[in-house]
Design a protein around this motif. Structure first.
Motif, short mmCIF file in Angstrom:
data_model
loop_
_atom_site.label_atom_id
_atom_site.label_comp_id
_atom_site.label_asym_id
_atom_site.label_seq_id
_atom_site.Cartn_x
_atom_site.Cartn_y
_atom_site.Cartn_z
N LEU A 1 -0.53 38.34 10.55
CA LEU A 1 -1.18 37.55 11.60
C LEU A 1 -0.90 36.06 11.45
O LEU A 1 -0.72 35.35 12.44
N LYS A 2 -0.83 35.59 10.23
CA LYS A 2 -0.50 34.17 9.99
C LYS A 2 0.92 33.89 10.49
O LYS A 2 1.16 32.89 11.16
N ARG A 3 1.86 34.78 10.16
CA ARG A 3 3.25 34.59 10.60
C ARG A 3 3.33 34.62 12.12
O ARG A 3 4.01 33.81 12.73
N MET A 4 2.61 35.55 12.75
CA MET A 4 2.60 35.60 14.22
C MET A 4 2.03 34.30 14.78
O MET A 4 2.55 33.74 15.74
N GLY A 5 0.95 33.80 14.16
CA GLY A 5 0.36 32.54 14.59
C GLY A 5 1.34 31.38 14.47
O GLY A 5 1.36 30.49 15.33
N GLN A 6 2.16 31.39 13.44
CA GLN A 6 3.18 30.34 13.28
C GLN A 6 4.18 30.40 14.44
O GLN A 6 4.58 29.37 14.98
N HIS A 7 4.56 31.62 14.82
CA HIS A 7 5.47 31.79 15.96
C HIS A 7 4.80 31.34 17.25
O HIS A 7 5.41 30.64 18.06
N ASP B 1 9.00 41.39 9.13
CA ASP B 1 9.17 40.57 7.93
C ASP B 1 8.50 41.21 6.73
O ASP B 1 9.00 41.14 5.61
N PHE B 2 7.34 41.83 6.95
CA PHE B 2 6.57 42.40 5.85
C PHE B 2 6.88 43.86 5.60
O PHE B 2 6.47 44.41 4.58
N VAL B 3 7.62 44.48 6.49
CA VAL B 3 8.16 45.82 6.22
C VAL B 3 9.34 45.66 5.28
O VAL B 3 9.51 46.43 4.34
N ALA B 4 10.12 44.61 5.50
CA ALA B 4 11.33 44.37 4.72
C ALA B 4 11.06 43.74 3.36
O ALA B 4 11.86 43.90 2.44
N ILE C 1 1.13 49.37 5.48
CA ILE C 1 1.68 48.01 5.46
C ILE C 1 0.65 47.01 5.97
O ILE C 1 0.44 45.95 5.39
N VAL C 2 -0.03 47.36 7.04
CA VAL C 2 -1.05 46.46 7.60
C VAL C 2 -2.20 46.28 6.62
O VAL C 2 -2.73 45.17 6.47
N ASN C 3 -2.58 47.32 5.90
CA ASN C 3 -3.66 47.19 4.92
C ASN C 3 -3.32 46.21 3.82
O ASN C 3 -4.19 45.51 3.31
N VAL C 4 -2.06 46.12 3.45
CA VAL C 4 -1.62 45.21 2.39
C VAL C 4 -1.35 43.80 2.91
O VAL C 4 -1.67 42.82 2.26
N ALA C 5 -0.79 43.70 4.11
CA ALA C 5 -0.27 42.40 4.57
C ALA C 5 -0.88 41.91 5.87
O ALA C 5 -0.32 41.02 6.51
#
Length: 113
Positions: free
Chosen positions: A44-50, A78-81, A35-39
């Motif tokens: 990281l962008k989503r975490m940065g938004q938070h 979010d990216f697992v789902a 999952i991390v390799n794809v997203a």
């Protein structure tokens, strides 16, 4: 609380991290490498938004670590789902489904003087 966070502060350490995997390790968040390799950038962008919405001034380091961990866990979930395409974190993906702009009116060259 881990001594590594008390020495420099988790926010400084996160800022200096050189990979998504390092950030997951710093915060102690388990992840699937597939999952991390794809997203990775999307997560990281989503975490940065938070993180951008948070106020950490005066907050105890243990609480900062807990909040950062929770934000990374939520961003990862979010990216697992769903896929990066479904989440549309980046502008280019948002623009791809935005309302199409009306084309400019056509003006024939022979009507120009």
């Amino acid at each position: 609380m881990s001594n590594k966070f008390q020495q420099t502060g988790v926010l400084d350490r996160l800022n200096k991290a050189s990979s998504a995997e390092e950030i997951f390790a710093l915060l102690g968040v388990d992840y699937d490498p597939k999952i991390v390799n794809v997203a990775r950038l999307h997560i990281l962008k989503r975490m940065g938004q938070h993180l951008a919405k948070e106020q950490f001034a005066g907050v105890a380091e243990g609480e900062v670590v807990a909040r950062c961990k929770a934000m990374l866990e939520q961003a990862y979930a979010d990216f697992v789902a769903s896929s990066p395409i479904d989440q549309r974190v980046f502008k280019v993906l948002k623009d791809a489904v935005a309302e199409p702009k009306k084309p400019a009116a056509f003006v024939p060259l022979n009507t120009l003087k």
